[in-house]
Design an enzyme around this catalytic site. Structure first.
Site, PDB file in Angstrom:
ATOM      1  N   ARG A 108       0.868  -1.187   0.000  1.00  0.00           N
ATOM      2  CA  ARG A 108       0.000   0.000   0.000  1.00  0.00           C
ATOM      3  C   ARG A 108       0.899   1.229   0.000  1.00  0.00           C
ATOM      4  NH1 ARG A 108      -5.020   2.196   3.531  1.00  0.00           N
ATOM      5  NH2 ARG A 108      -5.962   0.593   2.228  1.00  0.00           N
ATOM      6  N   HIS A 135      -7.392   0.641  -6.213  1.00  0.00           N
ATOM      7  CA  HIS A 135      -7.636  -0.067  -4.944  1.00  0.00           C
ATOM      8  C   HIS A 135      -8.403  -1.359  -5.263  1.00  0.00           C
ATOM      9  CE1 HIS A 135      -7.765  -0.770  -0.798  1.00  0.00           C
ATOM     10  NE2 HIS A 135      -8.591   0.170  -0.373  1.00  0.00           N
ATOM     11  N   GLN A 138     -10.249  -3.621  -2.606  1.00  0.00           N
ATOM     12  CA  GLN A 138     -11.464  -2.995  -2.088  1.00  0.00           C
ATOM     13  C   GLN A 138     -12.659  -3.338  -2.973  1.00  0.00           C
ATOM     14  OE1 GLN A 138     -12.056  -0.859   0.693  1.00  0.00           O
ATOM     15  NE2 GLN A 138     -14.160  -1.284   0.063  1.00  0.00           N
ATOM     16  N   ASP A 231     -16.898   8.039  -0.745  1.00  0.00           N
ATOM     17  CA  ASP A 231     -15.582   7.893  -0.117  1.00  0.00           C
ATOM     18  C   ASP A 231     -15.216   9.276   0.427  1.00  0.00           C
ATOM     19  OD1 ASP A 231     -13.001   7.098   0.600  1.00  0.00           O
ATOM     20  OD2 ASP A 231     -12.235   6.995  -1.465  1.00  0.00           O
ATOM     21  N   CYS A 272     -16.100   2.628   1.408  1.00  0.00           N
ATOM     22  CA  CYS A 272     -14.916   1.785   1.636  1.00  0.00           C
ATOM     23  C   CYS A 272     -14.388   1.936   3.059  1.00  0.00           C
ATOM     24  CB  CYS A 272     -13.831   2.136   0.623  1.00  0.00           C
ATOM     25  SG  CYS A 272     -13.389   3.889   0.636  1.00  0.00           S
ATOM     26  N   ARG A 300     -13.844  -7.503   3.033  1.00  0.00           N
ATOM     27  CA  ARG A 300     -12.437  -7.296   2.651  1.00  0.00           C
ATOM     28  C   ARG A 300     -11.618  -8.530   3.013  1.00  0.00           C
ATOM     29  NH1 ARG A 300     -10.136  -2.498   2.362  1.00  0.00           N
ATOM     30  NH2 ARG A 300      -8.681  -3.661   1.087  1.00  0.00           N
TER      31      ARG A 300
HETATM   32  N1   CP Z   1     -11.012   0.666   2.886  1.00  0.00           N
HETATM   33  C1   CP Z   1      -9.731   0.620   3.252  1.00  0.00           C
HETATM   34  O1   CP Z   1      -8.828   0.353   2.441  1.00  0.00           O
HETATM   35  O2   CP Z   1      -9.522   0.867   4.564  1.00  0.00           O
HETATM   36  P1   CP Z   1      -8.114   1.044   5.279  1.00  0.00           P
HETATM   37  O3   CP Z   1      -7.525   2.336   4.748  1.00  0.00           O
HETATM   38  O4   CP Z   1      -8.429   1.107   6.732  1.00  0.00           O
HETATM   39  O5   CP Z   1      -7.251  -0.132   4.916  1.00  0.00           O
HETATM   40  N1  NVA Z   2      -9.646   7.387  -1.210  1.00  0.00           N
HETATM   41  C1  NVA Z   2      -9.208   7.006   0.107  1.00  0.00           C
HETATM   42  C2  NVA Z   2      -9.459   5.554   0.338  1.00  0.00           C
HETATM   43  C3  NVA Z   2      -9.051   5.021   1.667  1.00  0.00           C
HETATM   44  C4  NVA Z   2      -9.323   3.551   1.811  1.00  0.00           C
HETATM   45  C5  NVA Z   2      -7.750   7.347   0.279  1.00  0.00           C
HETATM   46  O1  NVA Z   2      -6.955   7.076  -0.629  1.00  0.00           O
HETATM   47  O2  NVA Z   2      -7.387   7.905   1.317  1.00  0.00           O
END
Ligand code: CP
Ligand code: NVA
Length: 317
Positions: A108, A135, A138, A231, A272, A300
């Site tokens: 990530r 993502h 997700q 989101d 999400c 997830r």
């Molecule tokens: N939805 C999601 O990816 O959550 P986190 O940022 O907590 O991993």
């Molecule tokens: N769009 C958000 C998603 C988090 C899971 C971010 O990138 O912060």
């Protein structure tokens, strides 16, 4: 049944066919049934996975750690505060070393190029746990949640309300276009998805029969939606844009009035997470009866476990 994921990475759903995504969704439902039935085996026994995080995470990290750990595997969490990646060592060299120690790698972070380089140089399956532009894990959970609710994907309509150009909105457009879900973005024009991803998704949609549409007007986009998705207005790494986003997106808050515009009594709400209640969604909606955000978060874990089982070529039952 033939396993199309053997040895494969998941960097973006754009790289995989609808049949391959279907395989993972079916396996995800099976994995969830097993877990609910108390049938947790030891499929990851003797296996290790590196979990690299440049950005914060609750769900993604916990899904990978618990799914892998509860079946006997050994996940190793590596924050970029602790390892040499990107600081003293190139991505290629880190990938080569990790590939010799781990059976798989999750990443990530910021750049999609980093997760691609990890896959290219490590020689083991690599999973994209979120980048600035995608993502995919997700969206596996999102599709699973829609399918659990409505018993199908093809022909359903999902409307993304908010920052239509962010990683989650882009990944959803790819997943929906591949799987035949009609995908609408309702956002200010300046936050529409960019032309390049739109053109790619339109080609996927042509093959699956999905519709893709963009509108600035909630009255136009929401009617008939089975799922309304939002989101955060400010994604990780974009904190400097906070003031501008609040101004642009205030009219796009998902509240009871906006949910009412679908004209359906069975519309579900998805997010999400993490959510900023009072910004992109009201507490009334996310904590209310239409919300499936919590089961979506649980999914997830099931989808990520299915992905790891398939790509590591482990028994599916
Ligand atoms: N939805 C999601 O990816 O959550 P986190 O940022 O907590 O991993
Ligand atoms: N769009 C958000 C998603 C988090 C899971 C971010 O990138 O912060």
């Amino acid at each position: 049944m033939h396993n199309p994921w053997k040895g494969k990475s998941l960097l973006s759903l754009a790289d995989h066919s609808p049949e391959d995504i279907r395989y993972l969704l079916d396996l995800s439902h099976a994995v969830k049934r097993e877990k609910r039935g108390g049938l947790v085996s030891r499929r990851f026994e003797g296996k290790t996975i590196a979990l690299i995080f440049e950005k914060r995470s609750t769900r993604t990290r916990c899904a990978f750690e618990t799914a892998f750990g509860e079946e006997g595997g050994h996940p190793v969490f590596l924050s970029t505060q602790d390892i040499q990646l990107g600081a003293k060592e190139s991505i290629e060299d880190t990938a080569r070393v990790l590939g010799r120690m781990f059976d798989a790698i999750e990443f990530r972070g910021f750049k999609q190029e980093t997760v691609e380089a990890l896959a290219r140089y490590s020689g083991v399956p690599v999973y994209n746990g979120l980048t600035d532009i995608d993502h995919p894990t997700q969206v596996l959970a999102d599709l699973m949640t829609v399918e659990e609710e409505f018993g199908r994907l093809k022909g359903e309509k999902l409307v993304f309300v908010g920052d239509g150009r962010n990683n989650v909105a882009r990944a959803l457009m790819i997943g929906c276009a591949k799987m035949g879900v009609d995908y609408f973005v309702v956002s200010p024009n300046s936050l529409f998805p960019d032309g390049e991803i739109l053109a790619r998704c339109r080609a996927f949609a042509e093959a699956s029969g999905a519709k893709i549409a963009l509108s600035e007007d909630p009255e136009e986009g929401l009617p008939g939606a089975g799922a309304v998705y939002t989101d955060v207005w400010v994604s990780m790494g974009e904190e400097a844009k906070s003031g501008e986003r609040m101004r642009l997106l205030a009219p796009y808050q998902v509240n009871a009035a906006l949910m009412g515009k679908t004209g359906r009594a069975d519309t579900i709400f998805l997010h999400c997470l993490p959510a900023v209640k009072g910004n992109e969604v009201t507490a009334e909606v996310i904590d209310g009866p239409a919300s499936r955000a919590w089961v979506e978060a649980e999914n997830r874990k099931h989808t990520i476990k299915a992905l790891m089982v398939a790509s590591l070529s482990l028994p599916t039952s």
